[in-house]
Design a protein around this motif. Structure first.
Motif, PDB file in Angstrom:
ATOM      1  N   ARG A 232       3.415  -7.043   1.512  1.00 15.59           N
ATOM      2  CA  ARG A 232       2.865  -6.399   2.714  1.00 15.59           C
ATOM      3  C   ARG A 232       1.357  -6.664   2.843  1.00 15.59           C
ATOM      4  O   ARG A 232       0.908  -7.360   3.754  1.00 15.59           O
ATOM      5  CB  ARG A 232       3.163  -4.895   2.669  1.00 15.59           C
ATOM      6  N   ASP A 233       0.572  -6.153   1.920  1.00 22.09           N
ATOM      7  CA  ASP A 233      -0.887  -6.261   2.051  1.00 22.09           C
ATOM      8  C   ASP A 233      -1.309  -7.727   1.951  1.00 22.09           C
ATOM      9  O   ASP A 233      -2.261  -8.168   2.601  1.00 22.09           O
ATOM     10  CB  ASP A 233      -1.567  -5.434   0.936  1.00 22.09           C
TER      11      ASP A 233
ATOM     12  N   HIS B  57      -5.597   2.308  -4.898  1.00 27.05           N
ATOM     13  CA  HIS B  57      -5.296   1.045  -4.203  1.00 27.05           C
ATOM     14  C   HIS B  57      -6.626   0.280  -4.121  1.00 27.05           C
ATOM     15  O   HIS B  57      -7.419   0.489  -3.212  1.00 27.05           O
ATOM     16  CB  HIS B  57      -4.743   1.381  -2.811  1.00 27.05           C
TER      17      HIS B  57
ATOM     18  N   HIS C 255      -9.034  -2.980  -3.978  1.00 30.23           N
ATOM     19  CA  HIS C 255      -9.231  -4.404  -3.681  1.00 30.23           C
ATOM     20  C   HIS C 255     -10.319  -4.902  -4.635  1.00 30.23           C
ATOM     21  O   HIS C 255     -11.208  -4.144  -5.046  1.00 30.23           O
ATOM     22  CB  HIS C 255      -9.617  -4.588  -2.211  1.00 30.23           C
TER      23      HIS C 255
ATOM     24  N   GLY D 126      -5.790  -8.253   1.556  1.00 26.43           N
ATOM     25  CA  GLY D 126      -6.990  -7.978   2.342  1.00 26.43           C
ATOM     26  C   GLY D 126      -6.606  -7.010   3.430  1.00 26.43           C
ATOM     27  O   GLY D 126      -5.558  -6.382   3.347  1.00 26.43           O
TER      28      GLY D 126
ATOM     29  N   ASN E   6      -6.081  -7.667  -3.179  1.00 27.69           N
ATOM     30  CA  ASN E   6      -5.947  -6.490  -4.041  1.00 27.69           C
ATOM     31  C   ASN E   6      -6.136  -6.916  -5.491  1.00 27.69           C
ATOM     32  O   ASN E   6      -6.046  -8.094  -5.824  1.00 27.69           O
ATOM     33  CB  ASN E   6      -4.526  -5.927  -3.914  1.00 27.69           C
TER      34      ASN E   6
HETATM   35 MG    MG Z   1      -5.043  -2.708   1.215  1.00 25.98          MG
END
Ligand code: MG
Ligand code: HMG
Length: 330
Positions: free
Chosen positions: A29-30, A221, A223, A253, A263
């Motif tokens: 997803r991310d 979470h 990055h 991102g 991440n």
């Molecule tokens: Mg994120």
């Protein structure tokens, strides 16, 4: 290569670490929401399967957001139906509003994750709502998802800093988090969306939040834009947090947060945890295979450090073997 475990010295600063933590994978997803090229559904399924084979048990696979805003994940409905359910694995997805929830219910989603921001500018750019509207929508989505028997996760983004406003007051973060937790969510993931956080700041944010909610409600979470994600993870671990989001190969991102890099890479996180004797149930070797697949599908070298070290070592060994057989007599 698995890390060499080091038994904890008697007076170690790290002696209170948990025995086991949950890794929450966000790569599909991310990671993929941020790639210019949209991967075909079958490639996404291949990557997710490799993550499951590596032992990952919580995987955020897509987003039920507007396909106009995030065209890379426009196949959410099809993807989730093709994935089906897997024993012992929870597939989750982002759900911004009731329209997204209705799509997610039709597709058979087990865990919905809403996402709101701790700054007005990021909230407007990311979901076109003020913070107050977003909190109200999140609570509405929570109630409706619960009524459907789903687990509910919430994200609060830009907790450590905003790409548009800079500093984000901790008081505001605490206030929003309390409203979200009161709304009945299972887990709240705190986002360092643009990777600006440092350990002392992490300690401050967590200690303020822990006055109002247990660490078991929280996830981090992080990055890794400035290389501080693992240091912040360690602070979280020592303060009782036991769920960490990460992304295979460090993919990721945020398309509405300029400067947000990937991440924290799942392999880097798992390497550090296993080296400290903290179990995850994940195979590092298999993660490298999944990282290799991610690289092949994306078509470029990914940022994950453990992944690159493992692939580099393998290449070197293969070169050595080829050179030896070229010089072998006969
Ligand atoms: Mg994120
Ligand atoms: P909007 O344009 O204000 O929506 O977008 P609207 O309610 O005015 O509706 C406009 C159109 O979109 C309508 O269709 C709706 O039906 C449709 P039309 O009548 O014009 O044909 N629509 C939808 N279609 C499909 N699925 C939906 C949906 N909702 C409305 N769910 C909206 C508001 C929230 C939808 C939009 O802003 C959006 O989708 N934003 C998502 C952006 C995004 O995904 N950003 C990245 C994820 S967040 C992140 O990365 C941070 C995180 O990783 C944590 C961290 O790092 O900190 C989670």
């Amino acid at each position: 290569m698995d890390p060499v475990p080091h038994p904890a010295p008697r007076l170690s600063l790290l002696s209170g670490l948990p025995k086991r933590v949950d890794v929450y994978e966000v790569g599909p997803r991310d990671g993929l929401q941020n790639e210019l090229r949209t991967l075909p559904t079958r490639d996404k399924l291949r990557l997710i399967e490799a993550l499951v084979q590596a032992g990952e048990r919580r995987i955020e696979v897509t987003s039920f957001v507007s396909p106009r805003w995030i065209p890379q994940l426009a196949d959410a409905d099809e993807l989730l139906k093709a994935l089906g359910r897997r024993e012992g694995v929870v597939f989750s997805a982002l759900v911004p509003n009731l329209k997204g929830l209705s799509r997610a219910v039709d597709a058979g989603l087990e865990e919905a994750a809403f996402f709101i921001s701790a700054s007005e500018s990021h909230s407007k750019k990311n979901i076109n709502m003020s913070i107050a509207q977003a909190v109200a929508t999140a609570r509405e989505v929570t109630r409706a998802a619960r009524a459907e028997g789903m687990r509910v996760r919430g994200y609060l983004s830009v907790v450590w800093g905003c790409p548009y406003e800079g500093n984000v007051p901790v008081d505001r973060v605490v206030d929003i988090c309390r409203q979200l937790v009161d709304g009945g969510i299972d887990q709240l993931s705190l986002g360092d969306t643009i990777g600006v956080g440092t350990p002392r700041q992490t300690e401050e944010i967590l200690s303020r939040l822990l006055e109002h909610m247990p660490a078991s409600k929280l996830a981090l979470h992080l990055h890794d834009t400035r290389g501080t994600a693992l240091a912040n993870t360690l602070v979280g671990l020592t303060m009782g947090v036991t769920t960490f989001d990460a992304s295979i190969g460090g993919l990721g991102g945020c398309p509405y947060a300029p400067g947000a890099a990937g991440n924290l890479a799942t392999e880097d996180l798992v390497y550090m945890l296993h080296g400290m004797g903290v179990e995850t149930g994940i195979s590092l070797e298999r993660l490298v295979e999944a990282g290799e697949i991610a690289q092949e599908l994306i078509g470029r070298k990914l940022a994950g450090k453990y992944l690159q070290a493992a692939l580099g070592a393998r290449e070197k060994a293969a070169r050595k073997k080829a050179a030896e057989s070229a010089h072998a007599p006969g």
